[in-house]
Each structure stands twice: as structure tokens, then as C-alpha cells.
Design an enzyme around this catalytic site. Structure first.
Site, PDB file in Angstrom:
ATOM      1  N   SER A  76     -43.040  32.700 -89.338  1.00 18.99           N
ATOM      2  CA  SER A  76     -42.563  33.577 -90.028  1.00 18.99           C
ATOM      3  C   SER A  76     -43.281  34.234 -90.896  1.00 18.99           C
ATOM      4  O   SER A  76     -44.326  34.895 -90.761  1.00 18.99           O
ATOM      5  CB  SER A  76     -41.074  33.023 -90.594  1.00 18.99           C
ATOM      6  OG  SER A  76     -40.344  34.074 -91.005  1.00 18.99           O
TER       7      SER A  76
ATOM      8  N   ASP B  42     -34.902  37.159 -81.282  1.00 24.64           N
ATOM      9  CA  ASP B  42     -35.568  37.051 -82.705  1.00 24.64           C
ATOM     10  C   ASP B  42     -34.773  38.022 -83.463  1.00 24.64           C
ATOM     11  O   ASP B  42     -35.061  39.338 -83.118  1.00 24.64           O
ATOM     12  CB  ASP B  42     -36.812  36.786 -82.934  1.00 24.64           C
ATOM     13  CG  ASP B  42     -37.112  36.306 -84.580  1.00 24.64           C
ATOM     14  OD1 ASP B  42     -36.385  36.658 -85.464  1.00 24.64           O
ATOM     15  OD2 ASP B  42     -38.121  36.014 -84.709  1.00 24.64           O
TER      16      ASP B  42
ATOM     17  N   HIS C  64     -34.991  33.347 -84.229  1.00 25.75           N
ATOM     18  CA  HIS C  64     -36.059  33.101 -84.974  1.00 25.75           C
ATOM     19  C   HIS C  64     -36.390  31.618 -85.132  1.00 25.75           C
ATOM     20  O   HIS C  64     -35.730  30.779 -85.662  1.00 25.75           O
ATOM     21  CB  HIS C  64     -35.769  33.734 -86.573  1.00 25.75           C
ATOM     22  CG  HIS C  64     -36.859  33.685 -87.448  1.00 25.75           C
ATOM     23  ND1 HIS C  64     -38.272  34.412 -86.873  1.00 25.75           N
ATOM     24  CD2 HIS C  64     -37.235  33.585 -88.541  1.00 25.75           C
ATOM     25  CE1 HIS C  64     -39.067  34.342 -87.690  1.00 25.75           C
ATOM     26  NE2 HIS C  64     -38.544  33.730 -88.834  1.00 25.75           N
TER      27      HIS C  64
END
Length: 729
Positions: free
Chosen positions: A598, A673, A705
Site C-alpha cells: 500500500s 483491489d 487490497h
């Protein structure tokens, strides 16, 4: 700064007692290595410190309860003997055969003898003294986002995008009927930023329900491929990107007695953020924090729930950088005209006492530390109990790695620390405010649960967790500080293998995040590290992490220095970490790897293209590659809009910098995601293809995600094996 001076400064700030040593040779003979499968799939079970399950205070008493195997146990201070108050068998005896359970259910107490729990969409209540189990109500089989008001037995829930209320006797009330086609009722809004975790809010007596209504029909749909069907289908989401049209939120209030719904007259602009909802003690007023889209101006507004009219502004705040309110106002139990207000206006997250009539009364907490949680008040309402960091000094920021429990006198503001042992403490206040359950750990204490008095005195040890890794071969974990940008010192963690030899040269795996609201380095069990990192160390790596500027636990200015320039000072901080590593005589500076997910994926890729040649290999998971493609609520807070900050966006963007890539880079992305859209990785891939740059790419179909569940073993195997191929010890 010379290498030797850097090294000595770092270890000067090494936390006393915070080196978790590896086993001796004799001990090692009786130990076995920790496999990656165990480190990933059993990290939160077999190899997690023992905890008292469902530990909680019993309302109106000085007793606490927990689940032990299939029994609900009750204990108390002093020499009170532990006893069982009910059992799974007793619960199952009151349930139909088809609803009987294999383990004790999650439950909540109603009073000192009654509790409630859910089973397959049915709410049951139990009298622990008589053993009677009663069916209270049912929600729809498709229900989600259930929100129970325990006293009234009213349950708000959603089906698809509409809001319903379940009442005792299986009565159902449909509150909204316009859900769908971009209209969402009763769910968290603003992509769960600004402390928003749900979309329904019960009045004190449960007779009214406030709820979010989000209109995102004006937001361009985005489609994520789902290969679970043949042919594949596409899940449609609404995803407002930085600078683009955003959704519009309103707040409704449904009155169960009148059967009517009133919407608050929240005014313009329509794309403002409506956050942190609080009910007044009498249930006649609702208080909403308004935040403008620029995140520079905040207003706390009082509303009449009968008419929806705004009555007055209670306070305002302004920042030329950004504001991020995350807590609703909290009324004092003994003084219903006074309330607590969170603010970082003096540079740290602190509490302020306000009065509805007089305004600001005084600042309650202050100093170079931050309040992280409000635990409650004593019986007379004169003492406030909070959790917070330790003292954070510019030259010695290790206090940011700790959490402690404090008592604050409301009249004088005097503060006393109730938790003496270094570590990360989490307190739960007794109903009368006379005791706390303190659950804590540190680098040297896997877990400990204590009963302490309101002065911090130890009353009883409820549990002392044995080391869950006692039978496994593990190395050492060190917490230290290193030099960062701007003269600040940064908290860091270094993991060494069990057979560490200072005469050898070791490759290093740098694991990072370095984004807002995340802190990776803690004086807690394993120093905040994931268990797979200890496995990686046993492969022959040093595993290193730095919490640079932008990460949480420090001052407002420490975080906000990243404003309008994401990926600049954070990269400089991480390179300071590399400088420190290379100053160590046992580090092979030519064999460095970097990995993150991320924001950490963004940082990994940034380091590979902005500091080419520093790392031989990088593995970037779910990476942001261009902040223009990320969502409005997060990005515009930290970067402003692309129109307002073109230089900042251009500097942070990574696809056009792919030609600077040296070393080997693996990108990993979940095909579904909905946080960092797959388009980020695709854009970087396309740029690499256009420029003839080589890299590797792996997709996890069906995963959003990050990669969870059993497939996480596949992910971490891939990550570590890829690093092995480049810098294997």
C-alpha cells in the site's frame, strides 16, 4: 555525520532492556526453526501470546468476566475466588437443535446478570442466574451493518443499500426505499476516513436513529474484474479520484415513535465532509463535525432533530495545512452541559473541556505526548482516565513507541501515569471508575493482564502469558533510534538471526510503510514486528524497519511535514536508515532488499526509482503509483488537488520515472483491489513496456487490497523467495 558517530548515536538511544535475545547453543538443540507456514497461518493462534478471551467488566459491579473453554467465568479484586456463572452447555440447552453452537458465542452484558448474543441472524438474551434463554428478535437473512441499541432492543441494519430497523417481536421497519443506483443508506461514508467506521447512530434512549445517506451517483463508476464466474464479470464501484467530482452526504434522523424521517439542513457545499456524529444527553440535539473538502476548516454544529435546523456553531478550527477530526465530542456524565473535544491545535493530540453555554473552559491535557484513547470517568466525574503515548523528546523519541494509562484531574489538569512498566498498555475502566484492567506487552513481556487501582497500584495479576515462541529458534529484536531528516531522530527496529555473528556480512531486508496513521515500531510483543520477519531473519537476513516522518505516534508537525510532497521526506528518511545500516560492520551494503504494501508499496517503488542502485531488489504490494488516481478523501488532505499542487503530484508520480529503475522489481496487486486500484500497477507496467524496462508482475485474482486467508502463505512465500533469488545469504 561519520559512520562511527552515526552508529554510536543509534545505540546510545537503544532502549534499556529492549533486546530480545536469541537462544544459547544448549537451548537451541532443543528448539526447532519456525517455518514460514507457521509464521503466516498460525501467527494469531498457536504463536500468539495467550489472552483472556472476552474479558470485560460486568455492568454495575466490581466483577469482571471472561470465557475459559466453554465456561463463562467471573472474578473480582482481592481474594475473590473465580467461579463459573454459565456455560456453553447451558446456552445450547435453551436453543433449538438447529441453532446450537460449538463454541461460546460473542456476547455483551446488559446488566449484572443478563447478556445477549447473536446466532444466525437471531438475537437471544440470557439470564445467567436462572439459565433462561430468550429469543428477542430476528433480522433479515441478508442483513449487514447490524447496530444494536441494547436497552431498547432495537437493531438498525442494512440490506443492499437501504436501511431497516428490527424491533422486538420480529417487527421490521424499512427506513429508506431509495437505495441503489448510487444511493447508499446507513453505511460508513467518505471511504471510512476521519474516524468514520459506521453509518448509524442511536439516540440515548433508542427512540431515534441518525444515519448517513450518501449520493455517489455523480461519481464515475469504476469496474473491477471478478473471474469467479465464466465468463468473468465486473463489480462496479464508485471511486472519486483526487480533483474529481466527489459524492454528497446528508444525515437523516428517523423517529420510531412518530414514524417520520427528517434530514438535517447541513447546507453547502454539497461535497463537504460530515463527520463525528454525537447525540446530546437528552436525545433532542445532534452534533455534527463539518469539514470542508480542502480539510482546512472545521465547524462543530448543533442541530434540532425534530426540524433538522442548524441551531448554532459551537466551535471552529482552521489549519493552513490540514485538519483530520477523528473523534466526536463526548459529554461528561455528571455535567451534561460540558464535553470533551480532541484537537492537535497545540501540536499534539490533546483534550479540551468545553461548555455548551460558555465555550472553552480549559485545556485538560498538554505536553509532548498524545492522547490516543478516552477510557472514562470515576464515579464522581472528577477524574478522567485516558491512554496515550509516553513523553516524546526531539533527541529521544522512544516514548512514541509506548502506550500508557493516565489519570487526569478535571479541575486542575494534573496528570498521573498509572502504568509504570515500559511497554504498550491498554486499559479498561471498571463501571465505578475505581479500578482498571491493564492488558499490556513489551519487547521482553509477551503479555500480561493486571488489575490495578485508580492510583496505579497492582491489585491482582489476572494472566501472565508464557512466551509462545519458547520452543522455536528465533533471533534478537532491538529497538533503537537513528538520525532522520531535519534533525529529528527516528524510531527503528532491527531483527537479527539466532546465530548472528558480528564478524559476518549480512544482507538486509528493509520492511516499511512510512505513511500517516501507521506505526510499525512499538515497545510491544516482538517490537511490533510480524512473525514472518523472525522467520526471514533465520534465513540469514537482518530485517530493518524505520518509522519516518509522516508516521503516527509523534507530533502534528512530524506528520504534517509530508504535506504536498508525499514520497519526498519519507524517502530521505528511509535513505537515512540505509546510511545507518551501511555504518554497521556486519551489514553487506551491496545486498539490500526493500518490501512494503500500500503506502509501503508506493515507498518501495519510490526508493527503487528515486534512489536507483541502493536496493538490489524490491517487492511492492498494492502500490500507489500516481496520487492523481487515488481517492479524494485521503489524497487531497495530504497533497491538495492536482490543480493546486501540480509540482507535488508530478514529483510523487512514478510511471514516468521508470527508466531510472536499477535492480529488480516485483509488483504484486489484488485483481479486485478497491482501495489502491489495479490501474496503478498497470500504468507503471505500461510505462516500463514503452521504455523497454524489465520487471516482474503478479496478480492475485479474487483478492482486494492485500492478500488474506490461506493465500497469504502463497504471497509471503513469493515475496521471500523472490528476495532470496537476488540476495540470498
Amino acid at each position: 555525520m561519520t559512520a562511527s558517530l552515526t552508529r554510536s548515536r543509534a545505540f546510545l538511544f537503544l532502549l534499556a532492556g529492549c533486546v530480545l535475545g536469541g537462544p544459547t547453543i544448549a537451548q537451541d538443540a532443543a528448539r526447532t526453526p519456525l517455518t514460514l507456514k507457521e509464521a503466516v497461518l498460525e501467527a494469531h493462534s498457536t504463536y500468539a501470546p495467550e489472552r483472556l478471551s472476552a474479558l470485560a467488566w460486568v455492568p454495575g459491579t466490581s466483577s469482571y468476566a471472561w470465557v475459559q473453554d466453554s465456561l463463562l467465568m467471573l472474578g473480582g479484586p482481592g481474594k475473590v475466588a473465580d467461579r463459573s456463572v454459565t456455560s456453553l452447555a447451558a446456552i445450547n440447552a435453551g436453543l433449538p437443535d438447529s441453532l446450537r453452537m460449538k463454541r461460546f458465542p460473542r456476547f455483551e452484558w446488559d446488566d449484572d446478570r443478563h447478556l445477549h448474543f447473536w446466532q444466525r441472524g437471531i438475537l437471544f438474551g440470557m439470564d445467567t442466574e436462572t439459565g433462561k434463554v430468550e429469543r428477542l428478535l430476528r433480522v433479515s437473512p441478508d442483513a449487514a451493518n447490524e447496530d444494536l441499541h441494547a436497552a431498547s432492543r432495537h437493531v438498525a441494519y442494512t440490506v443492499d443499500q437501504d436501511l431497516y430497523i428490527a424491533l422486538p417481536g420480529d417487527r421490521q421497519v424499512q427506513v429508506t426505499k431509495d437505495g441503489g443506483n448510487g444511493i447508499v443508506n446507513g453505511q460508513a461514508v467518505h471511504r471510512q476516513e476521519y474516524g468514520i467506521t459506521k453509518g448509524t447512530f442511536w439516540s440515548p434512549d433508542g427512540s431515534r436513529l441518525a444515519f448517513h445517506r450518501m449520493d455517489e451517483s455523480m461519481v464515475t463508476p469504476y469496474r473491477l474484474e471478478d473471474i469467479g464466474s465464466s465468463p468473468s464479470t465486473f463489480d462496479e464501484i464508485r471511486y472519486p479520484m483526487a480533483g474529481q467530482t466527489s459524492h454528497q452526504v446528508t444525515i437523516g434522523v428517523h423517529d420510531l415513535k412518530a414514524g417520520t424521517t427528517v434530514f438535517l439542513q447541513t447546507g453547502e457545499p454539497a461535497d463537504q465532509y460530515l463527520t463525528n456524529i454525537a447525540w446530546g444527553p437528552d436525545g433532542e440535539r445532534l452534533y455534527v463535525v463539518h469539514l470542508d473538502r480542502a480539510t482546512e476548516n472545521l465547524r462543530l454544529v448543533e442541530y434540532d432533530v425534530r426540524t433538522g435546523r442548524a441551531l448554532r456553531e459551537l466551535l471552529t478550527e482552521h489549519s493552513a495545512v490540514y485538519l483530520e477530526p477523528e473523534h466526536p465530542m463526548q459529554f461528561l456524565p455528571e455535567k451534561p452541559t460540558q464535553y470533551l473535544w480532541w484537537s492537535d491545535r497545540d501540536g499534539w493530540d490533546h483534550l479540551y473541556l468545553y461548555d455548551l453555554k460558555k465555550g472553552l473552559v480549559r485545556q485538560l491535557t498538554q505536553g509532548s505526548w498524545s492522547v490516543t484513547e478516552v477510557l472514562g470517568f470515576d464515579e464522581k466525574g472528577g477524574t478522567l482516565f485516558v491512554e496515550g503515548t509516553g513523553e516524546v523528546l526531539k533527541d529521544d523519541p522512544h516514548g512514541a513507541m509506548e502506550r500508557h494509562v493516565y489519570a487526569v484531574d478535571l479541575a486542575s489538569g494534573d496528570r498521573s501515569k498509572l502504568t509504570a512498566q515500559p511497554g504498550s498498555h491498554s486499559g479498561t475502566l471498571s463501571p465505578d471508575g475505581s479500578m482498571l484492567i491493564d492488558t499490556w506487552s513489551s519487547l521482553t513481556v509477551p503479555g500480561r493482564t493486571e488489575l490495578i487501582g485508580r492510583e496505579g497500584e497492582l491489585m491482582k495479576v489476572l494472566q501472565e502469558s508464557p512466551d509462545p515462541l519458547a520452543g522455536r529458534t528465533t533471533g534478537s529484536i532491538e529497538l533503537l533510534t537513528i538520525a532522520g531528516e531535519g534533525g529529528d531522530r527516528l524510531n527503528a527496529r532491527l531483527i537479527k538471526p539466532s546465530d548472528f555473528d558480528p564478524g559476518r556480512k549480512y544482507p538486509v531486508l528493509v520492511y516499511l510503510y512510512n505513511g500517516p496513521h501507521v506505526q510499525l515500531v512499538r515497545n510491544a510483543h516482538l517490537g511490533g514486528a510480524a512473525l514472518w520477519m523472525l522467520h526471514a531473519a533465520e534465513r540469514g537476513y537482518l530485517v530493518f524497519t524505520v518509522d519516518g516522518h509522516g508516521s503516527t505516534g509523534r507530533s502534528r508537525d512530524f506528520e504534517q511535514t509530508i504535506h504536498r510532497r508525499l514520497g519526498t521526506v519519507e524517502v530521505a528518511d528511509q535513505l537515512r536508515g540505509v546510511e545507518y545500516l551501511k555504518s554497521l560492520p556486519y551489514v553487506d551494503g551491496d545486498r539490500l532488499a526493500v518490501h512494503g504494501w500500500s503506502f509501503g508499496g508506493f515507498m518501495t517503488t519510490s526508493l527503487m526509482v528515486k534512489a536507483p542502485g541502493t536496493f538490489k531488489v524490491g517487492v511492492a504490494g498494492g502500490p500507489v503509483m500516481d496520487w492523481r488516481l487515488y481517492e479524494v478523501m485521503y489524497t487531497e488532505r495530504y497533497m491538495d488537488t492536482p490543480e493546486e499542487n501540480p509540482e507535488g503530484y508530478a514529483t510523487a508520480a512514478l510511471p514516468d520515472k521508470c527508466t531510472a529503475l536499477e535492480g529488480e522489481l516485483l509488483l504484486i496487486h489484488g485483481l479486485q483491489d478497491d482501495v489502491v486500484l489495479p490501474e496503478h500497477s498497470y500504468r507503471f507496467l505500461k510505462a516500463c513496456v514503452d521504455q523497454g524496462e524489465q520487471l516482474e508482475f503478479f496478480v492475485y485474482p479474487g483478492h482486494p487490497h492485500n492478500v488474506r486467508g490461506k493465500d497469504r502463505l502463497h504471497l509471503m512465500t513469493q515475496v521471500l523467495d523472490r528476495i532470496d533469488r537476488s540476495i540470498k545469504p
